[in-house]
Design an enzyme around this catalytic site. Structure first.
Site, PDB file in Angstrom:
ATOM      1  CD  GLU B  60      -2.098  -2.191   1.417  1.00  0.00           C
ATOM      2  OE1 GLU B  60      -0.788  -2.461   1.996  1.00  0.00           O
ATOM      3  OE2 GLU B  60      -2.794  -2.931   1.434  1.00  0.00           O
ATOM      4  CG  HIS B 129     -10.462  -6.407   7.692  1.00  0.00           C
ATOM      5  ND1 HIS B 129      -9.596  -7.417   8.058  1.00  0.00           N
ATOM      6  CD2 HIS B 129     -10.348  -6.514   6.198  1.00  0.00           C
ATOM      7  CE1 HIS B 129      -8.844  -7.687   7.239  1.00  0.00           C
ATOM      8  NE2 HIS B 129      -9.177  -7.227   5.992  1.00  0.00           N
TER       9      HIS B 129
END
Lengths: 336, 326
Positions: B60, B129
Site C-alpha cells: 500500500e 477490518h
C-alpha cells in the site's frame, strides 16, 4: 566530451564544493535555519550521472528526485543557484518560495521534483514519475538518488518489485557513503554490496567507484541508455564518502580521522584536477583563477541575492495548502 | 433518472472519467482482472487494459507513492485502498508526501490523486477490518476529505475529485455499496465542498456524515412520530469543513446532535462541537449530544460489535435527551 566540457565539469564540481562550504558559513552565522545536509565529498556522483542525463532543458528534462542532501542535485538538474541559496535563507525568491528549506528544494520548471526528508520515500515517487513518462509515451526517464541507508526501508523493496513488474523507465542511483546518519553499513545491513540486493527483483544493477567522475559518467551513460531504450529499471551503486557530518550537529564520533583521510586521498575534485592538468587541458594557475571567479559569483551574486530578497508575507501563510484557484465546478461549495 | 447502487455509481464515474481523459488511471489490489472487491472497477480492465486499470501487489505505501509520483508527472490516478485499515500503511506517502508537496514546493507541484477507501464496521470483520479513521485524515493539512452518503455523491464527488488538483480522500463504507438511489442519466458533478440539508426540520439538527447520515434520517422519522421536527445535515466534506452550514442550521433549530461512527476522543464530533461552541454558542437552547463508537478496538462477537457501534436507536435516544424528553 571535448576539453571545454571537461573544464566546465571541473568548474561545476569546485562550484558545488564551495557553494556547500558557503552554506556552512551562513548556517554558523544563523542565516540558515533547520537542518542542513551537505554534499561535500560526493560531488562526482550527482555531477557525473546528471551530465549523462537530460538536464537544463526545462520540461523535456528527465525527472530527478532525491533525499534531503539535495542542493547539488537541484542545481545540476537546472535550478538557479541563487534561488537555491535564497531557499536556504527562507526567502520568497527561493526555489520553493521559502516554504521548503534545505531539505525540500523543488524546481518544477526543470523537472527537479524535490528533496524529501523521509528516508526512502522518493523510491515510489520516482517510480510514479517513470510511470507518467511511460504512460505519456515520452522518452524521458526518472532518476532517483538516495543513500545506502534508504535501502533498509520497506519502500525500497516494494518499489524495486513494482518497477520491475511494470518495466518502468527509472534509474535508481545509490550513493553508498557507508553511513546511515551515524551508523556504519556493516552494523545495519546484511548485504554490504547494495547493487546485489536488487537481484532479488531480477533488476539490472552494477557497482562503481563514485569518486572518479569519468567512471561515474561512463557507467551512468550505459545505465541511462538501458533505461531510456525501454529495457526497464536499473540500479546503479557508487561507492563514495561524505566528508562532513550527516547534518550540522554531528560530531562524527562514529568514525576515525584515519578513515576520513583515506577517502580524501581520492577526493573527486583532486582526482579530476590532476587528470586535466596531466592531459594539458588546464594549468594549476587556472584553478586559482577559477576558484576566485566562483567565490566572487557566490558572494556577489548568490549570497547577495539571498540576503537582499524579501521574506514571504505572513498574510500568505496558508497559500499553497490546497489549489489556490480551484475550479468551482469540481470544488464548490455546494451552496453559494 | 435510473436507480443504481453505490458501487455502480463509482464504477460509472471511473468509466466516464477514464473515457474523458487518458491521463486518468486506476490502481489498487484486485481492481483489474478480479473486478474489484466491491466491484467499483468491474469490467473496466477489459475496456481500458492493464496499463490503465492497474492491479498492484499488496504494497500500500509504495503503490500509493507511485500514484503520487505519477500525479506529479501529470497523471490523474484513482488509488483504491481495499480497507481504510490498510491506508495506515500508506500514511507516509499520503500524509508526508501527497499532502505536503504542493505546500513545500511553494505551489509548483500538485498531487492530484484520489484515494478511495471504505471505512466502517460491517458484519463482524473484527478490529483490523473495521476502522473508521475519518478523524485522522480530517486533521491533516493539505488533503481534501469527502464522505459520500449515497450513489449521487459517490458518482458526482468521484468525478469532481478526479478533476480537482488537490489530493482527495473519499471515504466510502462497506455497508453502503449496495445502497440504491435515483441518479440522472446525463453526466453531472457534485462539488467537494459544502454540507447539505438532506431533511428540513425546525426543532433539532442531527449532523452526520457518510453512513451516520442514514442513522440520522432513520432517527428523524421516529422523532417525527413523536412530534419532533428534526433537520438532518450531511457534512459531505470533512475537510475543508462547511462551518457556515452548521451555524445556519443550529441558529434555526437551537438544538444539535452529532452522530459519527468514529470513536469519540478527538473525533469528528469533537471538532463539530468545537465549531458549534465557537460559532453559535448563544444560539443553543440545550446541551448538545455526541453519538459515537465506544472507545474499543471493534470486537468480533456480533453482540459486542453492535454494542460498540452507534445505531439509529442511539441517535433517536440522543435526540430525545437534547430535547429534554428523557
Amino acid at each position: 566530451m571535448n576539453d571545454a566540457d571537461k573544464k566546465r565539469l571541473l568548474r561545476e564540481m569546485i562550484f558545488y564544493r564551495r557553494f556547500e562550504d558557503r552554506t556552512f558559513e551562513a548556517y554558523m552565522e544563523r542565516k540558515i535555519g533547520g537542518f542542513l545536509h551537505l554534499y561535500t565529498g560526493q560531488e562526482a556522483v550527482a555531477t557525473g550521472v546528471l551530465e549523462m542525463a537530460r538536464t537544463g532543458q526545462g520540461a523535456d528534462n528527465d525527472y530527478v528526485i532525491t533525499g534531503y542532501r539535495d542542493h547539488v542535485h537541484a542545481i545540476k538538474t537546472g535550478a538557479a543557484p541563487r534561488e537555491v541559496m535564497a531557499e536556504l535563507y527562507g526567502k520568497e525568491t527561493g526555489s520553493s518560495k521559502g516554504r521548503g528549506g534545505s531539505m525540500h528544494i523543488f524546481d518544477a520548471s526543470q523537472n527537479f521534483m524535490g528533496g524529501y526528508a523521509l528516508v526512502g520515500q522518493p523510491f515510489p515517487l520516482a517510480a510514479g514519475l517513470a510511470m507518467g513518462c511511460k504512460h505519456k509515451g515520452t522518452d524521458q526517464i526518472a532518476i532517483c538518488f538516495l543513500g545506502d541507508g534508504a535501502n533498509n526501508q520497506g519502500t525500497f523493496h516494494e518499489t524495486m518489485n513494482m518497477a520491475k513488474v511494470w518495466n518502468l523507465p527509472v534509474l535508481f542511483v545509490c550513493e553508498n557513503n557507508q553511513y546511515a546518519i551515524g551508523t556504519h553499513i556493516n552494523r545495519s545491513t546484511a548485504v554490504l554490496d547494495q547493487y546485489k540486493r536488487v537481484c532479488a527483483y531480477d533488476m539490472e544493477a552494477s557497482q562503481h567507484d563514485g569518486m572518479d567522475i569519468d567512471i561515474v559518467m561512463e557507467a551512468s551513460k550505459k545505465a541511462i541508455d538501458f533505461v531510456r531504450s525501454g529495457k526497464g529499471p536499473y540500479f546503479i551503486e557508487f561507492m563514495t564518502y561524505r566528508y562532513r557530518g550527516h547534518s550540522m550537529s554531528d560530531a562524527k564520533g562514529y568514525r576515525t580521522k584515519e578513515e576520513e583521510a583515506e577517502w580524501q586521498k581520492r577526493d573527486p575534485i583532486k582526482i579530476y584536477t590532476e587528470r586535466l592538468i596531466e592531459a594539458g587541458i588546464i594549468k594549476a594557475a587556472d584553478i586559482k583563477t577559477m576558484e576566485k571567479e566562483i567565490d566572487d559569483e557566490i558572494e556577489n551574486d548568490i549570497i547577495k541575492f539571498a540576503e537582499e530578497s524579501p521574506e514571504p508575507k505572513v498574510e500568505d501563510l496558508t497559500k499553497y495548502v490546497l489549489d489556490d484557484n480551484p475550479d468551482p465546478r469540481w470544488v464548490g461549495p455546494l451552496h453559494k | 433518472m435510473a436507480e443504481i447502487a453505490y458501487w455502480e455509481a463509482i464504477r460509472r464515474a471511473h468509466d466516464e472519467e477514464m473515457a474523458n481523459d487518458k491521463l486518468v488511471i486506476a490502481m489498487g489490489e484486485d481492481i483489474g482482472v478480479a473486478g474489484g472487491t466491491y466491484k467499483a472497477t468491474f469490467g473496466l480492465y477489459d475496456k481500458y487494459g492493464p496499463e490503465r486499470i492497474i492491479d498492484t501487489p499488496i504494497s500500500e505505501n509504495s503503490y500509493t507513492g507511485i500514484g503520487i509520483g505519477a500525479s506529479m508527472a501529470g497523471m490523474r490516478p484513482i488509488i483504491e485502498i481495499m480497507s481504510i485499515n490498510f491506508a495506515l500503511l500508506a500514511l507516509d506517502t499520503l500524509i508526508n508526501a501527497a499532502a505536503k508537496i504542493h505546500y513545500m514546493s511553494g505551489g509548483q507541484i500538485s498531487c492530484p490523486i484520489v484515494m478511495r477507501t471504505p471505512g466502517g464496521t460491517a458484519h463482524q470483520l473484527a478490529a483490523q477490518h473495521s476502522a473508521r479513521l475519518a478523524r485522522m485524515f480530517m486533521s491533516t493539512s493539505g488533503l481534501r476529505v469527502v464522505t459520500p452518503r449515497g450513489p449521487l455523491d459517490a458518482y458526482g464527488m468521484l468525478k469532481s475529485a478526479v478533476r480537482s488538483n488537490d489530493p482527495v480522500i473519499i471515504i466510502e463504507h462497506e455497508q453502503m455499496y449496495n445502497l440504491k438511489e435515483d441518479i440522472p442519466d446525463e453526466e453531472f458533478f457534485r462539488p467537494l465542498e459544502g454540507a447539505e440539508v438532506v431533511r428540513e426540520g425546525s426543532d433539532i439538527t442531527l449532523i452526520g456524515y457518510n453512513y451516520s447520515v442514514h442513522l440520522c434520517l432513520q432517527a428523524a422519522k421516529r422523532l417525527e412520530a413523536d412530534g419532533i421536527s428534526a433537520e438532518v445535515l450531511d457534512l459531505r466534506a470533512l475537510k475543508p469543513l462547511d462551518r457556515e452550514s452548521i451555524r445556519k442550521s443550529v441558529e434555526k433549530t437551537h438544538r444539535v446532535l452529532v452522530a459519527e461512527e468514529d470513536e469519540a476522543p478527538v473525533g469528528v464530533g469533537a471538532e463539530i462541537m468545537a465549531v458549534i461552541t465557537e460559532d453559535c454558542f448563544y444560539a443553543l437552547d440545550a446541551q448538545p449530544v455526541r453519538i459515537h463508537a465506544a472507545d474499543v478496538p471493534v470486537p468480533y462477537n456480533a453482540k459486542l460489535e453492535k454494542a460498540a457501534i452507534p445505531s439509529a436507536d442511539d441517535v433517536y435516544h440522543g435526540a430525545l435527551k437534547v430535547m429534554g424528553k428523557i
